[in-house]
Design a protein around this motif. Structure first.
Motif, mmCIF file in Angstrom:
data_model
loop_
_atom_site.group_PDB
_atom_site.id
_atom_site.type_symbol
_atom_site.label_atom_id
_atom_site.label_comp_id
_atom_site.label_asym_id
_atom_site.label_seq_id
_atom_site.Cartn_x
_atom_site.Cartn_y
_atom_site.Cartn_z
ATOM 1 N N PHE A 1 -9.567 2.305 -3.190
ATOM 2 C CA PHE A 1 -8.162 2.131 -2.836
ATOM 3 C C PHE A 1 -8.066 1.560 -1.416
ATOM 4 C CE2 PHE A 1 -4.045 4.211 -4.324
ATOM 5 C CZ PHE A 1 -3.223 3.576 -3.430
ATOM 6 N N PHE B 1 0.839 -1.202 0.000
ATOM 7 C CA PHE B 1 0.000 0.000 0.000
ATOM 8 C C PHE B 1 0.872 1.249 0.000
ATOM 9 C CE2 PHE B 1 -2.131 3.204 2.737
ATOM 10 C CZ PHE B 1 -3.265 3.463 1.974
ATOM 11 N N GLU C 1 -3.466 -4.572 -9.506
ATOM 12 C CA GLU C 1 -4.777 -4.376 -8.894
ATOM 13 C C GLU C 1 -4.962 -2.917 -8.470
ATOM 14 O OE1 GLU C 1 -4.569 -7.218 -5.743
ATOM 15 O OE2 GLU C 1 -4.699 -8.932 -7.104
ATOM 16 N N TYR C 2 -3.964 -2.347 -7.814
ATOM 17 C CA TYR C 2 -4.058 -0.975 -7.334
ATOM 18 C C TYR C 2 -4.054 0.045 -8.465
ATOM 19 C CZ TYR C 2 -3.570 -1.817 -2.280
ATOM 20 O OH TYR C 2 -3.774 -2.178 -0.974
ATOM 21 N N ARG D 1 -0.212 -7.061 -6.855
ATOM 22 C CA ARG D 1 -0.992 -5.989 -6.229
ATOM 23 C C ARG D 1 -0.881 -4.674 -7.007
ATOM 24 N NH1 ARG D 1 -3.029 -9.582 -4.021
ATOM 25 N NH2 ARG D 1 -2.946 -10.116 -1.823
ATOM 26 N N SER D 2 0.274 -4.417 -7.612
ATOM 27 C CA SER D 2 0.433 -3.176 -8.374
ATOM 28 C C SER D 2 -0.559 -3.126 -9.524
ATOM 29 C CB SER D 2 1.865 -3.038 -8.889
ATOM 30 O OG SER D 2 2.751 -2.845 -7.808
ATOM 31 N N HIS E 1 -9.616 -1.961 -1.043
ATOM 32 C CA HIS E 1 -8.755 -3.053 -1.507
ATOM 33 C C HIS E 1 -7.755 -3.448 -0.420
ATOM 34 C CE1 HIS E 1 -7.197 -5.748 -4.484
ATOM 35 N NE2 HIS E 1 -5.971 -5.286 -4.297
ATOM 36 N N GLN F 1 2.451 1.896 -3.341
ATOM 37 C CA GLN F 1 1.472 2.474 -4.269
ATOM 38 C C GLN F 1 1.271 3.967 -3.997
ATOM 39 O OE1 GLN F 1 0.594 0.430 -6.760
ATOM 40 N NE2 GLN F 1 1.835 -1.030 -5.609
#
Length: 184
Positions: free
Chosen positions: A138, A63, A123-124, A120-121, A141, A66
């Motif tokens: 955001f 997180f 997804e984000y 995850r990158s 998630h 991101q």
């Protein structure tokens, strides 16, 4: 328990390199992620074991990467931004490797983290970070991924709400402030 985050350079007149900035931001991200994992326990959410606790820490680290990427987009060109984010990720892997070896013994803890970070990158990438902070999806998630790790046992079923409504945004605010302070 609130932790103190040092986000000012000792001698602010010296120019800082991107690797120095990456190291400082990674250290701050690590401390905040550990603090948020501890805070969940203080809020009476139950960890099954240290593997589960470390997995929650890793979700927070992803997180923060991101968030750093989006904040860097506002301040840096593409080459500098990439150098900063890659530097943060590498430093976080060093922290993760050292701490995992202390708890679990020798092993490769970095490769699985990089694989998870890449997943995850993607997804984000769908979620926005505005001047007001991370969008609802955001934060949702982040909460969802932590909920998946914690399970749906009675004592953990509301962890997604804790992360979305309190911990995630607080973590964002503290990290974003440190980011801005370091680049000021």
């Amino acid at each position: 328990m609130a932790i103190r985050i040092k986000s000012r350079w000792w001698n602010e007149n010296n120019e800082r390199s991107l690797p120095e900035m990456s190291g400082a931001l990674a250290y701050i991200a690590w401390r905040l992620a550990v603090d948020k994992a501890i805070h969940l326990h203080c809020e009476r959410f139950i960890y099954r074991d240290d593997h589960q606790r470390l997995a929650v820490i890793q979700e927070y680290l992803i997180f923060f990467i991101q968030v750093a990427d989006r904040l860097a987009y506002r301040n840096l060109d593409d080459v500098a931004r990439r150098e900063l984010i890659v530097g943060i990720a590498r430093k976080l892997v060093e922290h993760l490797q050292d701490n995992s070896e202390d708890v679990f013994g020798p092993g490769d803890y970095g490769s699985p983290f990089f694989a998870l970070l890449n997943t995850r990158s993607e997804e984000y990438a769908e979620f926005q970070l505005t001047d007001d902070g991370p969008s609802y999806p955001f934060l949702r998630h982040l909460g969802f991924e932590i909920q998946q790790l914690m399970g749906n046992a009675e004592e953990n079923r509301w962890v997604i709400d804790q992360v979305m409504d309190q911990d995630g945004f607080d973590a964002y605010e503290r990290f974003a402030k440190a980011f801005d302070d370091l680049f000021a």
